[in-house]
Design a protein around this motif. Structure first.
Motif, PDB file in Angstrom:
ATOM      1  N   LYS A 122      -2.897 -10.068   3.094  1.00  0.00           N
ATOM      2  CA  LYS A 122      -3.094  -8.989   4.064  1.00  0.00           C
ATOM      3  C   LYS A 122      -1.756  -8.451   4.569  1.00  0.00           C
ATOM      4  O   LYS A 122      -1.557  -7.242   4.684  1.00  0.00           O
ATOM      5  CB  LYS A 122      -3.950  -9.477   5.239  1.00  0.00           C
ATOM      6  CG  LYS A 122      -5.373  -9.862   4.868  1.00  0.00           C
ATOM      7  CD  LYS A 122      -6.153  -8.662   4.378  1.00  0.00           C
ATOM      8  CE  LYS A 122      -7.592  -9.052   4.053  1.00  0.00           C
ATOM      9  NZ  LYS A 122      -8.383  -7.905   3.547  1.00  0.00           N
ATOM     10  N   GLY A 123      -0.839  -9.347   4.872  1.00  0.00           N
ATOM     11  CA  GLY A 123       0.479  -8.916   5.325  1.00  0.00           C
ATOM     12  C   GLY A 123       1.267  -8.248   4.226  1.00  0.00           C
ATOM     13  O   GLY A 123       1.994  -7.273   4.469  1.00  0.00           O
ATOM     14  N   LEU A 124       1.122  -8.742   2.990  1.00  0.00           N
ATOM     15  CA  LEU A 124       1.819  -8.133   1.858  1.00  0.00           C
ATOM     16  C   LEU A 124       1.374  -6.690   1.653  1.00  0.00           C
ATOM     17  O   LEU A 124       2.207  -5.789   1.505  1.00  0.00           O
ATOM     18  CB  LEU A 124       1.562  -8.945   0.594  1.00  0.00           C
ATOM     19  CG  LEU A 124       2.139  -8.383  -0.709  1.00  0.00           C
ATOM     20  CD1 LEU A 124       3.658  -8.261  -0.630  1.00  0.00           C
ATOM     21  CD2 LEU A 124       1.729  -9.248  -1.890  1.00  0.00           C
ATOM     22  N   GLY A 125       0.067  -6.468   1.669  1.00  0.00           N
ATOM     23  CA  GLY A 125      -0.438  -5.102   1.512  1.00  0.00           C
ATOM     24  C   GLY A 125       0.005  -4.186   2.633  1.00  0.00           C
ATOM     25  O   GLY A 125       0.357  -3.022   2.395  1.00  0.00           O
ATOM     26  N   PHE A 126       0.033  -4.712   3.860  1.00  0.00           N
ATOM     27  CA  PHE A 126       0.429  -3.896   5.010  1.00  0.00           C
ATOM     28  C   PHE A 126       1.894  -3.490   4.923  1.00  0.00           C
ATOM     29  O   PHE A 126       2.242  -2.330   5.141  1.00  0.00           O
ATOM     30  CB  PHE A 126       0.177  -4.668   6.304  1.00  0.00           C
ATOM     31  CG  PHE A 126       0.645  -3.954   7.549  1.00  0.00           C
ATOM     32  CD1 PHE A 126      -0.131  -2.975   8.135  1.00  0.00           C
ATOM     33  CD2 PHE A 126       1.868  -4.266   8.122  1.00  0.00           C
ATOM     34  CE1 PHE A 126       0.301  -2.310   9.279  1.00  0.00           C
ATOM     35  CE2 PHE A 126       2.314  -3.609   9.251  1.00  0.00           C
ATOM     36  CZ  PHE A 126       1.523  -2.623   9.830  1.00  0.00           C
ATOM     37  N   VAL A 127       2.769  -4.445   4.594  1.00  0.00           N
ATOM     38  CA  VAL A 127       4.196  -4.148   4.505  1.00  0.00           C
ATOM     39  C   VAL A 127       4.467  -3.135   3.390  1.00  0.00           C
ATOM     40  O   VAL A 127       5.294  -2.229   3.540  1.00  0.00           O
ATOM     41  CB  VAL A 127       5.005  -5.436   4.283  1.00  0.00           C
ATOM     42  CG1 VAL A 127       6.477  -5.112   4.021  1.00  0.00           C
ATOM     43  CG2 VAL A 127       4.880  -6.358   5.492  1.00  0.00           C
ATOM     44  N   GLN A 128       3.774  -3.266   2.283  1.00  0.00           N
ATOM     45  CA  GLN A 128       3.948  -2.315   1.186  1.00  0.00           C
ATOM     46  C   GLN A 128       3.486  -0.921   1.585  1.00  0.00           C
ATOM     47  O   GLN A 128       4.162   0.073   1.276  1.00  0.00           O
ATOM     48  CB  GLN A 128       3.180  -2.798  -0.044  1.00  0.00           C
ATOM     49  CG  GLN A 128       3.794  -4.026  -0.705  1.00  0.00           C
ATOM     50  CD  GLN A 128       2.951  -4.558  -1.844  1.00  0.00           C
ATOM     51  OE1 GLN A 128       1.752  -4.282  -1.933  1.00  0.00           O
ATOM     52  NE2 GLN A 128       3.567  -5.320  -2.739  1.00  0.00           N
ATOM     53  N   ARG A 129       2.364  -0.817   2.289  1.00  0.00           N
ATOM     54  CA  ARG A 129       1.891   0.487   2.758  1.00  0.00           C
ATOM     55  C   ARG A 129       2.829   1.071   3.803  1.00  0.00           C
ATOM     56  O   ARG A 129       2.970   2.297   3.913  1.00  0.00           O
ATOM     57  CB  ARG A 129       0.475   0.367   3.334  1.00  0.00           C
ATOM     58  CG  ARG A 129      -0.597   0.062   2.302  1.00  0.00           C
ATOM     59  CD  ARG A 129      -1.986   0.228   2.887  1.00  0.00           C
ATOM     60  NE  ARG A 129      -2.215  -0.657   4.013  1.00  0.00           N
ATOM     61  CZ  ARG A 129      -2.694  -1.901   3.908  1.00  0.00           C
ATOM     62  NH1 ARG A 129      -2.977  -2.405   2.719  1.00  0.00           N
ATOM     63  NH2 ARG A 129      -2.901  -2.641   4.977  1.00  0.00           N
ATOM     64  N   MET A 130       3.461   0.199   4.572  1.00  0.00           N
ATOM     65  CA  MET A 130       4.387   0.640   5.617  1.00  0.00           C
ATOM     66  C   MET A 130       5.703   1.126   5.024  1.00  0.00           C
ATOM     67  O   MET A 130       6.493   1.789   5.704  1.00  0.00           O
ATOM     68  CB  MET A 130       4.626  -0.511   6.594  1.00  0.00           C
ATOM     69  CG  MET A 130       5.408  -0.181   7.842  1.00  0.00           C
ATOM     70  SD  MET A 130       5.499  -1.605   8.970  1.00  0.00           S
ATOM     71  CE  MET A 130       6.368  -2.789   7.952  1.00  0.00           C
ATOM     72  N   GLY A 131       5.936   0.799   3.758  1.00  0.00           N
ATOM     73  CA  GLY A 131       7.194   1.192   3.126  1.00  0.00           C
ATOM     74  C   GLY A 131       8.307   0.195   3.326  1.00  0.00           C
ATOM     75  O   GLY A 131       9.481   0.528   3.101  1.00  0.00           O
ATOM     76  N   GLY A 132       7.980  -1.037   3.738  1.00  0.00           N
ATOM     77  CA  GLY A 132       8.997  -2.054   3.939  1.00  0.00           C
ATOM     78  C   GLY A 132       9.459  -2.668   2.630  1.00  0.00           C
ATOM     79  O   GLY A 132       8.786  -2.593   1.603  1.00  0.00           O
TER      80      GLY A 132
END
Length: 296
Positions: A122-132
């Protein structure tokens, strides 16, 4: 108004959903006790490692470990984001990821770059969507934390810190307060702060103020401190993952119980509508029969 057949279909659909949520609630309840026992058992270890590490670090030695030296200005930070692999656990992931997003915006406003290590899909997908920028990740940990799988991603950030490519290391996670309450937290772990905030909320200071100790190091202070510091950081991440897993099972149990209760309310409402619709249909048929008999 929907027909009786459509309403019966909706009732059966909600009943099927309720069976699933009830089963998930029972599974989460059975896993929750083990996760909480595992999390509580590791808390004293982390506190003791903190005291020992700070004790050795403050001893009379000329060697100053890099993990204790603050750098100014901070140009790049590393962040470990601990989340779950699965959903259906209420706002557990949402709350900690909102904390990550707010801190990310604050860093960007100061011109600070961020490297992320994601623990949990869940955190991996969020960071990728955030552009991190994701430099390492680990997912599918199962129902218990495995240190051998966590060491690699943690070592990635620690090596970057030693090499000077990262000036600080932060960790974001959800700590377990009780079955009904889980609190998202985030803070700096490298450089190692002189105070340790226990998962229960108390702030502890290392028990090293009462006098100084002069150690004879074998093989050397540098090797000993380096090993202790790395084990301490790895222990922190392990404890954070254990806290997050205990919080996950508790949050999932509460969420599935609420879903089952809401499904029961919906079934009662649909059953009432079905009875009214059926009664209206019967009254209409009786009226038509009486009307036809009167016409004859």
């Amino acid at each position: 108004m929907a027909s009786s057949k459509e309403i019966r279909g909706k009732i059966k659909s909600v009943q099927s959903t309720r069976k699933i949520t009830k089963a998930m609630e029972m599974v989460a309840a059975s896993k929750m006790k083990k996760a909480q026992d595992r999390m509580r058992a590791s808390r004293p270890y982390l506190e003791r490692v903190f005291d020992i590490t700070m004790h050795i670090a403050k001893a009379s030695t000329e060697y100053k470990h890099p993990f204790l030296v603050r750098r100014d200005p901070v140009k790049r930070v590393g962040a470990i984001v601990v989340t779950t692999d699965k959903g259906l656990c209420g706002g557990l992931n949402t709350n900690v990821l909102r904390l990550v997003l707010n801190q990310h915006k604050e860093w960007k406003a100061k011109g600070v770059e961020v490297d992320y290590v994601a623990v949990g899909s869940k955190g991996l997908g969020f960071v990728q969507r955030m552009g991190g920028t994701v430099v390492a990740s680990v997912s599918q940990l199962g129902d218990r934390p495995h240190m051998e799988r966590l060491v690699g991603p943690v070592k990635t950030l620690l090596d970057r810190y030693v090499e000077g490519r990262v000036d600080e290391v932060w960790v974001f996670y959800t700590t377990f307060i009780n079955t009904m309450k889980q609190e998202p937290r985030g803070g700096r772990v490298v450089p190692v702060p002189q105070q340790y905030r226990a998962p229960g909320g108390d702030v502890r200071t290392a028990q090293t103020q009462a006098g100084a100790w002069d150690y004879i190091y074998e093989p050397s202070a540098q090797e000993l401190l380096d090993g202790m510091m790395r084990r301490y950081i790895e222990s922190i991440v392990y404890q954070m993952v254990a806290e997050n897993m205990a919080s996950e099972q508790s949050a999932r149990m509460v969420a599935m119980k609420a879903a089952s209760d809401n499904a029961g309310k919906i079934i009662n409402e649909l059953q009432l509508i079905y009875n009214k619709t059926r009664q209206a249909a019967i009254t209409k048929e009786l009226a038509e029969i009486v009307g036809g008999a009167a016409a004859v």
